[in-house]
Write a protein that holds these residues in place. Structure first.
Motif, PDB file in Angstrom:
ATOM      1  N   MET A   1       3.371   2.181   6.153  1.00 10.96           N
ATOM      2  CA  MET A   1       2.561   1.478   5.159  1.00 10.96           C
ATOM      3  C   MET A   1       1.905   2.460   4.189  1.00 10.96           C
ATOM      4  O   MET A   1       1.881   2.219   2.976  1.00 10.96           O
ATOM      5  CB  MET A   1       1.499   0.620   5.852  1.00 10.96           C
ATOM      6  N   PHE A   2       1.387   3.570   4.702  1.00 14.18           N
ATOM      7  CA  PHE A   2       0.750   4.540   3.812  1.00 14.18           C
ATOM      8  C   PHE A   2       1.776   5.296   2.980  1.00 14.18           C
ATOM      9  O   PHE A   2       1.470   5.768   1.886  1.00 14.18           O
ATOM     10  CB  PHE A   2      -0.097   5.521   4.630  1.00 14.18           C
ATOM     11  N   THR A   3       2.997   5.398   3.482  1.00 10.20           N
ATOM     12  CA  THR A   3       4.045   6.070   2.715  1.00 10.20           C
ATOM     13  C   THR A   3       4.498   5.217   1.537  1.00 10.20           C
ATOM     14  O   THR A   3       4.753   5.734   0.435  1.00 10.20           O
ATOM     15  CB  THR A   3       5.239   6.402   3.619  1.00 10.20           C
ATOM     16  N   ASN A   4       4.576   3.902   1.719  1.00  6.15           N
ATOM     17  CA  ASN A   4       5.135   3.005   0.703  1.00  6.15           C
ATOM     18  C   ASN A   4       4.086   2.176  -0.025  1.00  6.15           C
ATOM     19  O   ASN A   4       4.450   1.278  -0.790  1.00  6.15           O
ATOM     20  CB  ASN A   4       6.150   2.057   1.352  1.00  6.15           C
ATOM     21  N   LYS A   5       2.801   2.436   0.184  1.00  5.49           N
ATOM     22  CA  LYS A   5       1.794   1.594  -0.464  1.00  5.49           C
ATOM     23  C   LYS A   5       1.771   1.773  -1.977  1.00  5.49           C
ATOM     24  O   LYS A   5       1.249   0.917  -2.702  1.00  5.49           O
ATOM     25  CB  LYS A   5       0.408   1.881   0.119  1.00  5.49           C
ATOM     26  N   LYS A   6       2.353   2.860  -2.478  1.00  9.15           N
ATOM     27  CA  LYS A   6       2.408   3.066  -3.929  1.00  9.15           C
ATOM     28  C   LYS A   6       3.293   2.027  -4.611  1.00  9.15           C
ATOM     29  O   LYS A   6       3.199   1.810  -5.821  1.00  9.15           O
ATOM     30  CB  LYS A   6       2.904   4.475  -4.234  1.00  9.15           C
ATOM     31  N   LEU A   7       4.182   1.364  -3.822  1.00  2.00           N
ATOM     32  CA  LEU A   7       5.044   0.336  -4.407  1.00  2.00           C
ATOM     33  C   LEU A   7       4.261  -0.904  -4.815  1.00  2.00           C
ATOM     34  O   LEU A   7       4.756  -1.717  -5.607  1.00  2.00           O
ATOM     35  CB  LEU A   7       6.142  -0.059  -3.413  1.00  2.00           C
ATOM     36  N   LEU A   8       3.032  -1.057  -4.300  1.00  2.00           N
ATOM     37  CA  LEU A   8       2.232  -2.238  -4.643  1.00  2.00           C
ATOM     38  C   LEU A   8       1.761  -2.201  -6.089  1.00  2.00           C
ATOM     39  O   LEU A   8       1.435  -3.250  -6.660  1.00  2.00           O
ATOM     40  CB  LEU A   8       1.020  -2.334  -3.702  1.00  2.00           C
ATOM     41  N   LYS A   9       1.701  -1.015  -6.690  1.00  4.12           N
ATOM     42  CA  LYS A   9       1.229  -0.923  -8.069  1.00  4.12           C
ATOM     43  C   LYS A   9       2.186  -1.617  -9.035  1.00  4.12           C
ATOM     44  O   LYS A   9       1.761  -2.124 -10.082  1.00  4.12           O
ATOM     45  CB  LYS A   9       1.058   0.542  -8.464  1.00  4.12           C
ATOM     46  N   ASP A  10       3.469  -1.625  -8.706  1.00  4.11           N
ATOM     47  CA  ASP A  10       4.472  -2.248  -9.581  1.00  4.11           C
ATOM     48  C   ASP A  10       4.643  -3.738  -9.311  1.00  4.11           C
ATOM     49  O   ASP A  10       5.384  -4.410 -10.021  1.00  4.11           O
ATOM     50  CB  ASP A  10       5.824  -1.548  -9.398  1.00  4.11           C
ATOM     51  N   ASN A  11       3.959  -4.244  -8.296  1.00  6.71           N
ATOM     52  CA  ASN A  11       4.050  -5.667  -7.941  1.00  6.71           C
ATOM     53  C   ASN A  11       2.833  -6.386  -8.518  1.00  6.71           C
ATOM     54  O   ASN A  11       1.699  -6.105  -8.123  1.00  6.71           O
ATOM     55  CB  ASN A  11       4.106  -5.837  -6.424  1.00  6.71           C
ATOM     56  N   PRO A  12       3.015  -7.328  -9.460  1.00 10.86           N
ATOM     57  CA  PRO A  12       1.842  -7.992 -10.078  1.00 10.86           C
ATOM     58  C   PRO A  12       1.022  -8.803  -9.086  1.00 10.86           C
ATOM     59  O   PRO A  12      -0.162  -9.037  -9.318  1.00 10.86           O
ATOM     60  CB  PRO A  12       2.476  -8.878 -11.160  1.00 10.86           C
ATOM     61  N   VAL A  13       1.626  -9.226  -7.965  1.00  9.48           N
ATOM     62  CA  VAL A  13       0.889 -10.050  -6.992  1.00  9.48           C
ATOM     63  C   VAL A  13      -0.052  -9.194  -6.157  1.00  9.48           C
ATOM     64  O   VAL A  13      -1.162  -9.610  -5.817  1.00  9.48           O
ATOM     65  CB  VAL A  13       1.883 -10.812  -6.094  1.00  9.48           C
ATOM     66  N   TYR A  14       0.374  -7.967  -5.848  1.00 10.84           N
ATOM     67  CA  TYR A  14      -0.394  -7.120  -4.924  1.00 10.84           C
ATOM     68  C   TYR A  14      -0.987  -5.885  -5.596  1.00 10.84           C
ATOM     69  O   TYR A  14      -1.445  -4.979  -4.904  1.00 10.84           O
ATOM     70  CB  TYR A  14       0.515  -6.654  -3.784  1.00 10.84           C
ATOM     71  N   LYS A  15      -1.000  -5.828  -6.923  1.00 12.54           N
ATOM     72  CA  LYS A  15      -1.469  -4.602  -7.576  1.00 12.54           C
ATOM     73  C   LYS A  15      -2.974  -4.378  -7.406  1.00 12.54           C
ATOM     74  O   LYS A  15      -3.456  -3.256  -7.563  1.00 12.54           O
ATOM     75  CB  LYS A  15      -1.115  -4.632  -9.060  1.00 12.54           C
ATOM     76  N   SER A  16      -3.743  -5.421  -7.082  1.00 11.64           N
ATOM     77  CA  SER A  16      -5.192  -5.280  -6.885  1.00 11.64           C
ATOM     78  C   SER A  16      -5.553  -5.098  -5.415  1.00 11.64           C
ATOM     79  O   SER A  16      -6.728  -5.201  -5.051  1.00 11.64           O
ATOM     80  CB  SER A  16      -5.916  -6.499  -7.446  1.00 11.64           C
ATOM     81  N   ILE A  17      -4.578  -4.873  -4.560  1.00 10.17           N
ATOM     82  CA  ILE A  17      -4.818  -4.701  -3.125  1.00 10.17           C
ATOM     83  C   ILE A  17      -4.775  -3.206  -2.799  1.00 10.17           C
ATOM     84  O   ILE A  17      -3.902  -2.479  -3.275  1.00 10.17           O
ATOM     85  CB  ILE A  17      -3.763  -5.475  -2.302  1.00 10.17           C
ATOM     86  N   PHE A  18      -5.720  -2.783  -1.977  1.00  9.89           N
ATOM     87  CA  PHE A  18      -5.838  -1.369  -1.610  1.00  9.89           C
ATOM     88  C   PHE A  18      -5.786  -1.235  -0.087  1.00  9.89           C
ATOM     89  O   PHE A  18      -6.368  -2.051   0.637  1.00  9.89           O
ATOM     90  CB  PHE A  18      -7.149  -0.764  -2.140  1.00  9.89           C
ATOM     91  N   ILE A  19      -5.108  -0.199   0.355  1.00 11.57           N
ATOM     92  CA  ILE A  19      -4.947   0.078   1.789  1.00 11.57           C
ATOM     93  C   ILE A  19      -5.550   1.446   2.073  1.00 11.57           C
ATOM     94  O   ILE A  19      -5.152   2.449   1.476  1.00 11.57           O
ATOM     95  CB  ILE A  19      -3.461   0.045   2.191  1.00 11.57           C
ATOM     96  N   ASN A  20      -6.527   1.483   2.972  1.00  9.73           N
ATOM     97  CA  ASN A  20      -7.228   2.723   3.297  1.00  9.73           C
ATOM     98  C   ASN A  20      -7.320   2.895   4.804  1.00  9.73           C
ATOM     99  O   ASN A  20      -7.123   1.938   5.572  1.00  9.73           O
ATOM    100  CB  ASN A  20      -8.645   2.734   2.701  1.00  9.73           C
ATOM    101  N   GLU A  21      -7.637   4.123   5.198  1.00  8.75           N
ATOM    102  CA  GLU A  21      -7.870   4.398   6.613  1.00  8.75           C
ATOM    103  C   GLU A  21      -9.252   3.892   7.024  1.00  8.75           C
ATOM    104  O   GLU A  21     -10.148   3.733   6.184  1.00  8.75           O
ATOM    105  CB  GLU A  21      -7.775   5.899   6.892  1.00  8.75           C
ATOM    106  N   ASP A  22      -9.423   3.659   8.308  1.00  7.10           N
ATOM    107  CA  ASP A  22     -10.709   3.222   8.853  1.00  7.10           C
ATOM    108  C   ASP A  22     -11.518   4.453   9.215  1.00  7.10           C
ATOM    109  O   ASP A  22     -11.326   5.059  10.274  1.00  7.10           O
ATOM    110  CB  ASP A  22     -10.472   2.336  10.075  1.00  7.10           C
ATOM    111  N   LEU A  23     -12.410   4.855   8.317  1.00  9.79           N
ATOM    112  CA  LEU A  23     -13.226   6.047   8.516  1.00  9.79           C
ATOM    113  C   LEU A  23     -14.554   5.691   9.165  1.00  9.79           C
ATOM    114  O   LEU A  23     -15.068   4.577   9.009  1.00  9.79           O
ATOM    115  CB  LEU A  23     -13.488   6.755   7.183  1.00  9.79           C
ATOM    116  N   THR A  24     -15.120   6.653   9.889  1.00  8.50           N
ATOM    117  CA  THR A  24     -16.460   6.471  10.428  1.00  8.50           C
ATOM    118  C   THR A  24     -17.473   6.488   9.286  1.00  8.50           C
ATOM    119  O   THR A  24     -17.169   6.871   8.152  1.00  8.50           O
ATOM    120  CB  THR A  24     -16.791   7.585  11.434  1.00  8.50           C
ATOM    121  N   SER A  25     -18.689   6.090   9.610  1.00  7.24           N
ATOM    122  CA  SER A  25     -19.719   6.020   8.574  1.00  7.24           C
ATOM    123  C   SER A  25     -19.972   7.388   7.954  1.00  7.24           C
ATOM    124  O   SER A  25     -20.085   7.521   6.729  1.00  7.24           O
ATOM    125  CB  SER A  25     -21.013   5.455   9.174  1.00  7.24           C
TER     126      SER A  25
END
Length: 820
Positions: A177-201
């Protein structure tokens, strides 16, 4: 009634009582004021004193300033000691919080936070995740999704932002998912969706802080670690607020990261050299600065010490070479080599090894590898036995260090004897007498020392009475947060252990195991998970320069039964550029420009050229020295450099300091390491990681089984490769000699020719060709003139002209690619 007379003894008694209460009052606060007031009150009423007593009172008044100075100094010393203790506690609390945060982040390694997906009533989040992965061209199995839900309180109103989706998945799904998440930028449906790691506070606040730093060009996270690239193209990894010093932050406000009670400032600077003194003053131990210097990973020499149990067999797999790529000095004992073995590790040079002689089979032995960039600073010293390899490292560390890589056979071995320690002591005396070295002994001593003391603690009063000096400075070790008591899980003691402890006491060197780094107050086992026989032994002065020490986890692929020792020593700053008048991150390179060719010719100084020509023309060739040649070369270079500077042909190029220091990445390529080996290696690493997490009997048995399968497949592939290689060589030796020698040279050591040239000196070449040029006529051979009358037809045929047909027949009989 006349006033009562005060005697001089009464005044002295009051003075003595006041001074005796000084140490008791120091714990409550500053005793100076109360003491002086008491003494002044005692000496004010001098009406009843006689003349001699008044004189004595004057003497006491003269002593009052001295008392004030002494008491103030004692208060300052106590205050400084308390500050050091506070710094120690603060550093310990800070490091504990970092360790807890690291464990918390590790538990989130399979978590993913997804932002921006609209929230609807009765939604099926698993189907939403599958559609999202489909848009990223990622295949999802039902077993890849462990749990999926939204977090946080639901907003009220249509304009509220959708809640975050927390996804716990398999590790493979997260990587894809983190390798291919850049493909979401070219998709108009998912271009506003962001995928991040779960970091501690703390790491999330740290990530936001790093993004705002002006010198940082880009920043991202990977496996919970913050990676940043600065504007000068330096790469850094941030895991805690203390790592901010590496990217140019001079002050860290810990309150921004939820640690307001641990505010800490590095006053000495990031590139400062620690000021270490052998005295007993508290100022010598700046614990906060010492901890900060430890975090500077760019200024350390990493040393690996390991009983490898046969280095040739361990180098069949890439595991050992990949581990070695992270170190600067490699000390391997029980190498099991002989004089015909030639072992190479990429980017390292081997010191002359010590091999066991008069043995029925290959056993024992010591070999040390040093990284190429510090090889010139290493000097091999004489060893009186085959159990220790001595070498000195000069001008790299803050102190010149005498290293000894040690291997002592077990007590029940045929090659073992207690006299080995006597030989080591004799070598230590000889080498330390020649030069003031600090000592570092590494290796397998086969000595079990338990928790017995390795130094002699003498009473200070006794030492001062008999004027003893240069004893082990216990107070200095405590100031650098080094425990005088030693921890060890192995409580047993053998004869070799007692002898090793006696050696430490004789030379005032201390065992680092159980005292330093992550092994502090632990004393981890180093052999078969049941004993401690591998040690790092240091001079007390080196303890303050050890930035890290720990026992590496046991790995079946790098040793049969032993754990490796990891040591990091602070070293001198590395100078990346020596050109004057330029920044150390910049270098100057010449670059020819045809457009400026005429400018370059005009900029050449004709007067300097003519002067140099006249001096060369009048030079007496018979009296030329090396210094004269060097001077002429320097003058020629100066003429060209000045002309290049005036014609703008010297370009200043920015070179990142981090990039200059970056060690070459290890790419281990074994021709026999094929798909089967890679698959078994992957199974072995999975089993090792799983055993590290759960630590059960079943996981340990599974790890042993995977390691045996890995070794079995590796040995089969290696033996098959050797058989095919030998078979191929035999065929090529007759059919294709050129390919035969090409393949033979390629399979051999890549530096073999260079080693041969290094062994042959210039003087040897000179003497060889001198003999060839001065070859004398052999007087033993008498040549007789040929009688032309005796010439036969056979001589005529031999001296006949060679025809073209004969040449063609000779060419046809030649082998392929064979010269005439």
């Amino acid at each position: 009634m006349p006033p009562k007379k005060k005697s001089f003894n009464e005044v002295c008694n009051n003075f003595t009582e006041a001074c005796s209460d000084l140490s008791d009052k120091m714990e409550a606060g500053d005793p100076t004021t109360d003491l002086l007031n008491l003494l002044r009150a005692t000496t004010e009423g001098n009406q009843g004193l006689n003349e001699s007593d008044i004189t004595a009172v004057k003497v006491i008044k003269l002593l009052l300033p001295a008392v004030s100075v002494i008491s103030s100094r004692m208060v300052n010393m106590t205050s400084e000691a308390q500050n050091v203790k506070i710094d120690k506690l603060t550093a310990s609390v800070r490091l504990n919080r970092y360790a807890i945060d690291d464990q918390n982040q590790y538990s989130r390694r399979e978590n993913i936070r997804i932002f921006g997906i609209p929230e609807n009533e009765g939604e099926n989040l698993i189907d939403i995740i599958k559609d999202l992965c489909k848009a990223m061209k990622v295949t999802v199995k039902d077993s890849d999704i462990v749990i999926c839900h939204r977090i946080g309180s639901k907003g009220q109103g249509p304009s509220s932002k959708p809640r975050i989706i927390m996804l716990r998945s398999s590790r493979d799904l997260k990587v894809n998912m983190f390798t291919n998440k850049k493909l979401l930028k070219d998709n108009p449906v998912y271009k506003s969706i962001f995928i991040n790691e779960d970091l501690t506070s703390m790491r999330f606040k740290l990530f936001q802080f790093v993004k705002k730093i002006e010198t940082v060009k880009s920043v991202f996270t990977r496996d919970g670690k913050i990676h940043c690239l600065t504007k000068n193209n330096s790469k850094f990894v941030i895991e805690s607020p203390d790592d901010l010093f590496k990217i140019g932050v001079d002050h860290v406000d810990y309150s921004l990261f939820g640690m307001g009670d641990l505010d800490y400032v590095c006053d000495e600077g990031r590139d400062g050299i620690p000021c270490i003194n052998d005295g007993n003053s508290v100022e010598n131990a700046s614990v906060s600065f010492y901890n900060n210097v430890k975090s500077d990973i760019n200024s350390v020499i990493k040393i690996l010490s390991l009983n490898v149990c046969g280095i040739k067999s361990k180098l069949k797999a890439p595991d050992l070479e990949e581990l070695c790529a992270n170190y600067d000095v490699l000390c391997f004992c029980e190498s099991k080599l002989d004089q015909y073995d030639d072992i190479e590790i990429e980017n390292f040079k081997a010191l002359p090894p010590l091999n066991r002689s008069n043995a029925k089979c290959k056993s024992g032995g010591i070999i040390v590898f040093v990284r190429e960039n510090i090889y010139e600073n290493v000097k091999v010293l004489h060893s009186s036995c085959e159990n220790v390899l001595w070498f000195a490292v000069n001008d790299v560390l803050y102190k010149n260090v005498l290293f000894g890589s040690v291997y002592i056979p077990p007590e029940n071995s045929n090659y073992s004897k207690i006299d080995i320690f006597d030989v080591i002591e004799a070598d230590l005396i000889r080498h330390t007498a020649e030069k003031d070295y600090n000592v570092c002994l590494l290796g397998d001593f086969n000595a079990r020392t338990g928790i017995k003391s390795d130094f002699t603690l003498l009473d200070g009063y006794v030492c001062n009475s008999v004027q003893l000096e240069d004893i082990v400075d216990v107070v200095n070790l405590e100031n650098f947060d080094v425990k005088t008591s030693r921890y060890n899980f192995d409580k047993n003691v053998n004869n070799y252990g007692n002898r090793l402890l006696q050696l430490c006491k004789n030379f005032e060197i201390l065992i680092a195991n159980g005292r330093l780094g992550t092994d502090k107050e632990k004393g981890a086992l180093t052999c078969k998970n049941c004993s401690t026989v591998d040690y790092c032994i240091l001079s007390p002065n080196l303890f303050s320069f050890v930035s890290d020490f720990h026992i590496l986890p046991f790995d079946h692929m790098i040793s049969d039964v032993h754990n490796a020792l990891h040591i990091e020593l602070l070293c001198n700053p590395i100078v990346t550029c020596d050109i004057e008048n330029f920044d150390k991150n910049n270098i100057v390179k010449p670059k020819w420009d045809n457009n400026n060719c005429q400018l370059f010719n005009d900029a050449l100084n004709a007067d300097n050229i003519n002067d140099l020509y006249e001096r060369l023309d009048s030079l007496d060739v018979t009296s030329v020295t090396k210094d004269m040649i060097n001077d002429f070369v320097v003058e020629c270079n100066d003429i060209i450099i000045h002309a290049a500077t005036d014609s703008n042909m010297l370009k200043e190029i920015n070179v990142s300091e981090k990039k200059c220091r970056k060690k070459p990445k290890c790419k281990v390529n074994k021709p026999w390491f094929k798909a089967d080996c890679k698959r078994k290696r992957s199974d072995y690493h999975k089993a090792k990681c799983y055993n590290w997490r759960v630590k059960t009997v079943d996981s340990m048995n599974n790890l042993v089984r995977c390691s045996k399968n890995y070794k079995k497949v590796l040995n089969c592939q290696y033996n098959e490769y050797r058989r095919n290689f030998v078979k191929k060589l035999r065929n090529l030796s007759l059919n294709d000699p050129k390919s035969y020698w090409t393949l033979l040279n390629r399979s051999g050591n890549c530096n073999g020719k260079n080693k041969v040239l290094e062994k042959v000196s210039n003087e040897c070449f000179f003497e060889h060709f001198k003999k060839l040029s001065n070859a004398q006529e052999d007087n033993d051979c008498d040549f007789v003139d040929v009688d032309r009358n005796t010439v036969t037809n056979l001589n005529i045929n031999v001296n006949a002209v060679i025809t073209e047909k004969e040449v063609e027949n000779a060419i046809k009989n030649l082998k392929n690619n064979k010269s005439c």
